[in-house]
Design an enzyme around this catalytic site. Structure first.
Site, PDB file in Angstrom:
ATOM      1  N   LYS A  44       0.805  -1.191   0.000  1.00 20.63           N
ATOM      2  CA  LYS A  44       0.000   0.000   0.000  1.00 20.63           C
ATOM      3  C   LYS A  44       0.853   1.261   0.000  1.00 20.63           C
ATOM      4  O   LYS A  44       0.366   2.355  -0.261  1.00 20.63           O
ATOM      5  CB  LYS A  44      -0.866   0.031   1.279  1.00 20.63           C
ATOM      6  CG  LYS A  44      -1.870  -1.100   1.378  1.00 20.63           C
ATOM      7  CD  LYS A  44      -2.592  -1.049   2.734  1.00 20.63           C
ATOM      8  CE  LYS A  44      -2.250  -2.320   3.455  1.00 20.63           C
ATOM      9  NZ  LYS A  44      -2.810  -2.426   4.797  1.00 20.63           N
ATOM     10  N   GLY A  45       2.136   1.079   0.294  1.00 18.82           N
ATOM     11  CA  GLY A  45       3.015   2.223   0.540  1.00 18.82           C
ATOM     12  C   GLY A  45       3.117   3.230  -0.590  1.00 18.82           C
ATOM     13  O   GLY A  45       3.326   4.415  -0.351  1.00 18.82           O
ATOM     14  N   GLU A 100       7.378   2.342  -6.372  1.00 16.58           N
ATOM     15  CA  GLU A 100       7.573   1.908  -4.975  1.00 16.58           C
ATOM     16  C   GLU A 100       7.655   3.118  -4.056  1.00 16.58           C
ATOM     17  O   GLU A 100       8.007   4.213  -4.503  1.00 16.58           O
ATOM     18  CB  GLU A 100       8.898   1.126  -4.879  1.00 16.58           C
ATOM     19  CG  GLU A 100       8.737  -0.385  -4.809  1.00 16.58           C
ATOM     20  CD  GLU A 100       8.246  -0.877  -3.445  1.00 16.58           C
ATOM     21  OE1 GLU A 100       7.558  -0.125  -2.724  1.00 16.58           O
ATOM     22  OE2 GLU A 100       8.538  -2.032  -3.110  1.00 16.58           O
ATOM     23  N   ASP A 101       7.385   2.895  -2.783  1.00 18.00           N
ATOM     24  CA  ASP A 101       7.563   3.975  -1.811  1.00 18.00           C
ATOM     25  C   ASP A 101       9.034   4.149  -1.448  1.00 18.00           C
ATOM     26  O   ASP A 101       9.560   5.248  -1.431  1.00 18.00           O
ATOM     27  CB  ASP A 101       6.712   3.733  -0.552  1.00 18.00           C
ATOM     28  CG  ASP A 101       6.912   2.350   0.079  1.00 18.00           C
ATOM     29  OD1 ASP A 101       7.651   1.504  -0.465  1.00 18.00           O
ATOM     30  OD2 ASP A 101       6.306   2.095   1.144  1.00 18.00           O
ATOM     31  N   ASP A 104      14.919  -0.248   0.244  1.00 17.67           N
ATOM     32  CA  ASP A 104      15.724  -0.354   1.461  1.00 17.67           C
ATOM     33  C   ASP A 104      16.816  -1.396   1.198  1.00 17.67           C
ATOM     34  O   ASP A 104      17.837  -1.093   0.588  1.00 17.67           O
ATOM     35  CB  ASP A 104      14.761  -0.727   2.592  1.00 17.67           C
ATOM     36  CG  ASP A 104      15.397  -0.753   3.960  1.00 17.67           C
ATOM     37  OD1 ASP A 104      16.375  -0.039   4.179  1.00 17.67           O
ATOM     38  OD2 ASP A 104      14.906  -1.502   4.830  1.00 17.67           O
ATOM     39  N   LYS A 132      17.280   4.160   0.325  1.00 18.23           N
ATOM     40  CA  LYS A 132      18.259   4.107   1.425  1.00 18.23           C
ATOM     41  C   LYS A 132      19.446   3.288   0.922  1.00 18.23           C
ATOM     42  O   LYS A 132      19.553   2.100   1.219  1.00 18.23           O
ATOM     43  CB  LYS A 132      17.663   3.379   2.632  1.00 18.23           C
ATOM     44  CG  LYS A 132      16.706   4.172   3.494  1.00 18.23           C
ATOM     45  CD  LYS A 132      16.371   3.331   4.724  1.00 18.23           C
ATOM     46  CE  LYS A 132      15.095   3.752   5.383  1.00 18.23           C
ATOM     47  NZ  LYS A 132      14.637   2.775   6.391  1.00 18.23           N
ATOM     48  N   PHE A 153      14.412   5.032   9.977  1.00 23.09           N
ATOM     49  CA  PHE A 153      13.062   4.583   9.651  1.00 23.09           C
ATOM     50  C   PHE A 153      12.161   5.804   9.494  1.00 23.09           C
ATOM     51  O   PHE A 153      12.081   6.645  10.389  1.00 23.09           O
ATOM     52  CB  PHE A 153      12.524   3.636  10.721  1.00 23.09           C
ATOM     53  CG  PHE A 153      11.290   2.915  10.260  1.00 23.09           C
ATOM     54  CD1 PHE A 153      11.389   1.777   9.468  1.00 23.09           C
ATOM     55  CD2 PHE A 153      10.023   3.397  10.579  1.00 23.09           C
ATOM     56  CE1 PHE A 153      10.255   1.133   9.004  1.00 23.09           C
ATOM     57  CE2 PHE A 153       8.882   2.748  10.126  1.00 23.09           C
ATOM     58  CZ  PHE A 153       9.001   1.610   9.341  1.00 23.09           C
ATOM     59  N   ASP A 160       4.358   3.576   6.283  1.00 23.20           N
ATOM     60  CA  ASP A 160       3.726   3.327   7.579  1.00 23.20           C
ATOM     61  C   ASP A 160       4.711   2.785   8.611  1.00 23.20           C
ATOM     62  O   ASP A 160       5.767   2.244   8.280  1.00 23.20           O
ATOM     63  CB  ASP A 160       2.622   2.282   7.420  1.00 23.20           C
ATOM     64  CG  ASP A 160       3.188   0.867   7.198  1.00 23.20           C
ATOM     65  OD1 ASP A 160       4.005   0.693   6.274  1.00 23.20           O
ATOM     66  OD2 ASP A 160       2.831  -0.048   7.959  1.00 23.20           O
ATOM     67  N   ARG A 166       0.464   6.716   7.427  1.00 22.27           N
ATOM     68  CA  ARG A 166       0.505   6.806   5.958  1.00 22.27           C
ATOM     69  C   ARG A 166      -0.072   8.132   5.473  1.00 22.27           C
ATOM     70  O   ARG A 166       0.290   8.620   4.411  1.00 22.27           O
ATOM     71  CB  ARG A 166      -0.319   5.675   5.327  1.00 22.27           C
ATOM     72  CG  ARG A 166       0.276   4.282   5.507  1.00 22.27           C
ATOM     73  CD  ARG A 166      -0.443   3.312   4.562  1.00 22.27           C
ATOM     74  NE  ARG A 166      -0.299   1.922   4.950  1.00 22.27           N
ATOM     75  CZ  ARG A 166       0.732   1.145   4.597  1.00 22.27           C
ATOM     76  NH1 ARG A 166       1.711   1.628   3.861  1.00 22.27           N
ATOM     77  NH2 ARG A 166       0.777  -0.117   4.983  1.00 22.27           N
TER      78      ARG A 166
HETATM   79  P1  IMP Z   1      13.265  -3.836   1.034  1.00 18.25           P
HETATM   80  O1  IMP Z   1      12.763  -5.121   0.487  1.00 18.25           O
HETATM   81  O2  IMP Z   1      14.172  -4.051   2.212  1.00 18.25           O
HETATM   82  O3  IMP Z   1      13.904  -2.929   0.010  1.00 18.25           O
HETATM   83  O4  IMP Z   1      12.062  -3.094   1.692  1.00 18.25           O
HETATM   84  C1  IMP Z   1      11.112  -2.447   0.991  1.00 18.25           C
HETATM   85  C2  IMP Z   1       9.867  -2.269   1.839  1.00 18.25           C
HETATM   86  O5  IMP Z   1      10.156  -2.162   3.243  1.00 18.25           O
HETATM   87  C3  IMP Z   1       9.217  -0.969   1.460  1.00 18.25           C
HETATM   88  O6  IMP Z   1       8.310  -1.118   0.377  1.00 18.25           O
HETATM   89  C4  IMP Z   1       8.539  -0.570   2.757  1.00 18.25           C
HETATM   90  O7  IMP Z   1       7.248  -1.147   2.830  1.00 18.25           O
HETATM   91  C5  IMP Z   1       9.393  -1.142   3.859  1.00 18.25           C
HETATM   92  N1  IMP Z   1      10.306  -0.128   4.427  1.00 18.25           N
HETATM   93  C6  IMP Z   1      11.653  -0.079   4.326  1.00 18.25           C
HETATM   94  N2  IMP Z   1      12.160   1.004   4.964  1.00 18.25           N
HETATM   95  C7  IMP Z   1      11.095   1.655   5.474  1.00 18.25           C
HETATM   96  C8  IMP Z   1      10.954   2.880   6.242  1.00 18.25           C
HETATM   97  O8  IMP Z   1      11.914   3.598   6.587  1.00 18.25           O
HETATM   98  N3  IMP Z   1       9.688   3.217   6.589  1.00 18.25           N
HETATM   99  C9  IMP Z   1       8.594   2.493   6.232  1.00 18.25           C
HETATM  100  N4  IMP Z   1       8.673   1.355   5.520  1.00 18.25           N
HETATM  101  C10 IMP Z   1       9.912   0.946   5.140  1.00 18.25           C
HETATM  102 MG    MG Z   2       5.374  -1.192   4.277  1.00 21.84          MG
END
Ligand code: IMP
Ligand code: MG
Length: 180
Positions: A44-45, A100-101, A104, A132, A153, A160, A166
Site C-alpha cells: 500500500k506504501g 515503490e515507496d 531499502d 536508502k 526509519f 507506515d 501513511r
Molecule cells: P526492502 O525489500 O528491504 O527494500 O524493503 C522495501 C519495503 O520495506 C518498502 O516497500 C517498505 O514497505 C518497507 N520499508 C523499508 N524502509 C522503510 C521505512 O523507513 N519506513 C517504512 N517502511 C519501510
Molecule cells: Mg510497508
C-alpha cells in the site's frame, strides 16, 4: 494527534511536490506517446506517491497494482517475498514502470523485477520516492529516484509504521515513544 509522535520532518510537502513534478517530467520525456506504459503501484506504501506522480505524467498510461509482503517484522524485511495481490492485466510486450515507496535492502524490488521480467514485457523500469542506498543487500537498478535518505526509519506520504502514519503529507522520523 498524529503530529505528537513526530520527531522531525525529513522531507517537506513542498519538496515532495517539486520532486514529483520533476520525476513526472523525466518519465514523460523518456517514454513515447505510442508506447503502452503500464504503471504498477506497489500497495500500500506507494499509493500516495503514485496518485500524485501519474498526474504529472503527460502520456497515456494504464494503472495496475501488486501487493507483496516481506516476511518479517514491521521495521526489518527478511528477504522472502509473497504476492498478496497480482496484476489484473497481462504485461507481455508492454512497458512496465514499477512505482515503490522506498527501496531499502532492495530485496522486494529485486523479487518484483525478476517476477515481472519473466512475463515477457517490452521493458521494466523502476521509480521510487525514497532510497536508502546504505542498506542495500542486493543490486537493483533504480531508474527514477526521488530522494536518497540516511538509514533512518521514516513514515508519511504512504509509508507506515504498523499501518499508521501513511496519511501524513510529509516524510518524517518518529519519536522513540511512537514505537512503544
Ligand atoms: P526492502 O525489500 O528491504 O527494500 O524493503 C522495501 C519495503 O520495506 C518498502 O516497500 C517498505 O514497505 C518497507 N520499508 C523499508 N524502509 C522503510 C521505512 O523507513 N519506513 C517504512 N517502511 C519501510
Ligand atoms: Mg510497508
Amino acid at each position: 494527534m498524529l503530529e505528537n509522535y513526530i520527531q522531525e520532518i525529513l522531507i517537506s510537502e513542498e519538496e515532495i511536490t517539486n520532486k514529483v513534478k520533476e520525476l513526472g517530467r523525466q518519465i514523460s520525456n523518456d517514454y513515447g506517446d505510442d508506447q503502452q506504459l503500464i504503471v504498477v503501484g506497489i500497495l500500500k506504501g506507494a499509493i500516495i506517491f503514485l496518485s500524485d506522480l501519474v498526474r504529472e505524467i503527460k502520456l497515456p498510461i494504464a494503472l495496475d497494482f501488486m501487493a507483496v509482503s516481506s516476511y518479517g517484522s514491521s521495521t526489518e524485511s527478511s528477504g522472502a517475498v509473497r504476492i498478496l495481490k497480482d496484476l489484473e492485466r497481462d504485461v507481455e510486450n508492454k512497458h512496465v514502470l514499477i512505482v515503490e515507496d522506498i527501496v531499502d535492502t532492495g530485496l522486494t524490488l529485486k523479487y518484483l523485477l525478476d517476477n515481472l521480467w519473466s512475463r515477457k514485457p517490452a521493458s521494466v523500469k523502476t521509480c521510487t520516492l525514497l532510497d536508502k542506498p546504505s542498506r542495500r543487500l542486493v543490486d537493483v537498478t533504480v531508474d527514477y529516484n526521488g530522494f536518497s535518505i540516511p538509514d533512518k526509519f521514516v513514515v508519511g506520504y504512504g509509508l507506515d509504521f504498523a499501518e499508521n502514519y501513511r496519511n501524513l503529507p510529509y516524510i518524517a522520523i518518529l519519536k522513540p515513544e511512537a514505537y512503544e
